[in-house]
Design a protein around this motif. Structure first.
Motif, PDB file in Angstrom:
ATOM      1  N   ALA A  27      -5.546   8.080  -1.853  1.00  0.00           N
ATOM      2  CA  ALA A  27      -4.290   8.566  -1.253  1.00  0.00           C
ATOM      3  C   ALA A  27      -3.190   8.631  -2.307  1.00  0.00           C
ATOM      4  N   VAL A  77      -7.021   3.673  -0.776  1.00  0.00           N
ATOM      5  CA  VAL A  77      -5.593   3.729  -1.102  1.00  0.00           C
ATOM      6  C   VAL A  77      -5.404   4.468  -2.430  1.00  0.00           C
ATOM      7  N   LEU A 115      -2.211   8.223   4.302  1.00  0.00           N
ATOM      8  CA  LEU A 115      -2.894   7.000   4.737  1.00  0.00           C
ATOM      9  C   LEU A 115      -3.720   7.264   5.988  1.00  0.00           C
ATOM     10  N   VAL A 118       0.831  -1.200   0.000  1.00  0.00           N
ATOM     11  CA  VAL A 118       0.000   0.000   0.000  1.00  0.00           C
ATOM     12  C   VAL A 118       0.872   1.259   0.000  1.00  0.00           C
ATOM     13  N   LYS A 119       1.865   1.268   0.872  1.00  0.00           N
ATOM     14  CA  LYS A 119       2.696   2.469   0.984  1.00  0.00           C
ATOM     15  C   LYS A 119       3.494   2.707  -0.304  1.00  0.00           C
ATOM     16  N   SER A 125      -3.969   3.751   8.208  1.00  0.00           N
ATOM     17  CA  SER A 125      -2.593   3.719   8.724  1.00  0.00           C
ATOM     18  C   SER A 125      -2.108   2.305   9.017  1.00  0.00           C
ATOM     19  N   GLU A 164       2.481   8.366   4.807  1.00  0.00           N
ATOM     20  CA  GLU A 164       1.876   7.979   6.081  1.00  0.00           C
ATOM     21  C   GLU A 164       0.778   8.954   6.477  1.00  0.00           C
ATOM     22  N   GLN A 195      -0.441  -0.067   5.858  1.00  0.00           N
ATOM     23  CA  GLN A 195       0.595   0.423   4.941  1.00  0.00           C
ATOM     24  C   GLN A 195       1.478  -0.687   4.367  1.00  0.00           C
TER      25      GLN A 195
END
Ligand SMILES: Nc1ncnc2c1ncn2[C@@H]1O[C@H](COP(=O)(O)OP(=O)(O)OP(=O)(O)O)[C@@H](O)[C@H]1O
Ligand SMILES: [Mg+2]
Lengths: 222, 267
Positions: free
Chosen positions: B173, B170, B146, B103-104, B152, B143, B155
């Motif tokens: 974001a 996601v 998210l 995701v991050k 959060s 972060e 991630q």
């Protein structure tokens, strides 16, 4: 007797491995080139690529071997295969072109199988074409082509025995020699059967390898 | 001054005229919803704004800068288009997250690549001359984003481990990571199970409260009435009606708008 047979079979197997390796080294990249050709927006190139693929997938590899090995001797002023190892290189050329055609279709399926939305998502984030190819599309494409590729590569291991038709001394040729008569033996059938052990061991190794690669990429669903 | 000015956008695919001259403007912090029946050209319009399609006619201006002008070939080069895209974000109906990344990483990938390129070519990106420092800042921003969409704790998950609603958050974001001037949504809840639409709509409401400028193509009429400053009804490739939600949804003047809304209320 056993030692003699194993020695002769191992020599044949080495020839088999050599043809296998050279075919992969040539056909993996050539297949990618052909797949780009068959997806080209330039129509004549697309047609040419698809025609070549049709011809080489549509005729027996055995026939291609015979033509590639014998025809140049008739039509060219000098037979290109009249060198040491000429048989091997004739076989290699036939195998490389034939397998490149099969690989090209697998690549094409892999590239076209990645959803268009992946590329578009990269585009709207301001990524360049090459960034999108290397960072977004490539791994998804590889994941898609591993299973069909492993199939084709395992088939190649066994197909190398077709080169016997132009008297390439590969594994089956070596086994058969003991039946026909060589090394002072004749009418021996078990060496021919025993070649199966070599094939099984090698394809077993490849199967394990591909299973590992597939497992490595299982973490992502797409 | 309007953030976005769209003038006379015309787009055809071969002989099919899909957009027949679209004009509208969006102010900073304004939320514009686009409604209209299937095939009216809503997706095509968003794709033109994000330069996934090239209109045959028209002009697109952001903050006074002409990004696209069909009559000016300078605005049509690959390099120009790539830079122009950074003014817009697009959230797809099908999310289109990158499945092989966490995701991050989905959120940091594009900006990381941009930072690397800028530092190499121009020596700095956002004031950072060191790529690693730039990456650390990009990471922190991811972060923050998210947290903004309430994910959060996800991630390090991969997209296939998330629900549709989470994936779409996601994707929102990710679109915000490039700090677009205008964020576009193409039916952001249409691919979701009904019980998951709420969480995505809530995030969009929060973005409005935070002052983001947004264009939302949607079939959620009640949501459009509620969240929009302006509603645009498209029909057959033209803007049939545009105005406040009270006017366009509450008291439509155009007969096609009325038919469309009537069909909606029957369901
Ligand atoms: N790439 C394309 N090539 C040819 N025709 C296209 C293409 N993209 C869209 N169209 C046509 O353009 C018209 C408008 O399509 P568009 O997707 O913009 O409609 P929409 O308003 O988003 O509809 P929906 O509510 O179903 O999403 C349709 O008739 C469609 O068939
Ligand atoms: Mg649409």
């Amino acid at each position: 007797m056993f030692i003699t047979v194993i020695q002769a079979l191992s020599e044949g197997f080495l020839e088999t491995l050599k043809l296998f390796a050279v075919t992969l080294v040539g056909a993996l990249p050539l297949g990618l080139v052909i797949s780009f050709g068959s997806m080209s927006r330039f129509t004549p190139l697309r047609w040419l690529s698809r025609f070549v693929v049709w011809v080489f997938r549509g005729t027996p590899l055995m026939l291609q071997l015979i033509i590639i090995f014998y025809v140049p001797g008739f039509v060219l002023p000098q037979n290109p295969w009249a060198i040491s190892g000429g048989r091997f290189w004739a076989a290699a050329v036939a195998f490389i072109i034939n397998y490149a055609c099969y690989f090209s279709e697998i690549y094409r399926g892999g590239i076209e199988g990645v959803p268009k939305g992946q590329q578009e998502a990269g585009q709207v984030l301001g990524m360049t074409k090459s960034q999108i190819f290397f960072k977004v599309t490539l791994l998804q494409m590889i994941k898609r082509i591993v299973p069909p590729m492993s199939n084709e590569i395992i088939t190649l291991v066994k197909d190398t025995s077709i080169a016997r038709i132009i008297s390439l001394q590969e594994l089956i040729y070596a086994g058969y020699a003991f039946l026909k008569g060589s090394h002072g033996y004749s009418g021996l059938i078990w060496p021919l059967f025993f070649t199966g052990v070599y094939y099984l061991a090698f394809t077993g190794l490849l199967t394990l390898l591909f299973a590992r690669i597939e497992k490595k990429m299982r973490y992502f669903g797409g | 001054m309007a953030v976005l000015q769209v003038e006379n956008i015309q787009k055809n695919f071969g002989k099919v005229e899909v957009l027949k001259g679209i004009d509208f403007a969006v102010e900073k912090g304004e939320v514009l919803s686009i409604i209209g029946s299937s095939g009216s050209g809503k997706t095509t319009l968003l794709r033109c704004l994000n330069f996934l399609e090239t209109p045959q006619e028209g002009r697109i201006t952001v903050n006074g800068e002409t990004l696209f002008d069909a009559a000016d070939s300078h605005t049509l080069s690959d390099a120009a288009i790539r830079l122009n895209r950074l003014h817009f974000g697009l959230v797809f109906q099908q999310f289109n997250l990158f499945p092989q990344y966490t995701v991050k990483r989905n959120i940091t990938l594009a900006e990381g690549l941009l930072a690397k390129e800028r530092i190499k070519k121009e020596g700095s990106y956002n004031g950072y001359t060191d790529y690693r420092e730039a990456l650390a800042a990009i990471d922190q921003k991811a972060e923050r984003l998210l947290a903004e969409v309430g994910l959060s704790d996800k991630q390090d998950s991969f997209p296939c481990q998330l629900s549709g609603g989470q994936q779409q958050r996601v994707a929102i974001a990710r679109a915000l990571s490039m700090e677009p001037d205008v964020l576009c949504f193409d039916e952001p809840t249409s691919a979701l199970d009904p019980e998951l639409t709420g969480e995505v709509l809530r995030v969009i409401r929060e973005l409005k409260a935070a002052g983001r400028t947004m264009i939302i193509v949607t079939h959620e009429i009640e949501f459009a009435r509620d969240v929009s400053d302006t509603v645009m009804f498209m029909d057959g490739g033209v803007v049939a009606e545009i105005g406040s939600p009270e006017q366009v949804i509450g008291n439509p003047q155009n007969s096609r708008t009325r038919e469309f809304l009537a069909r909606f209320n029957e369901r």
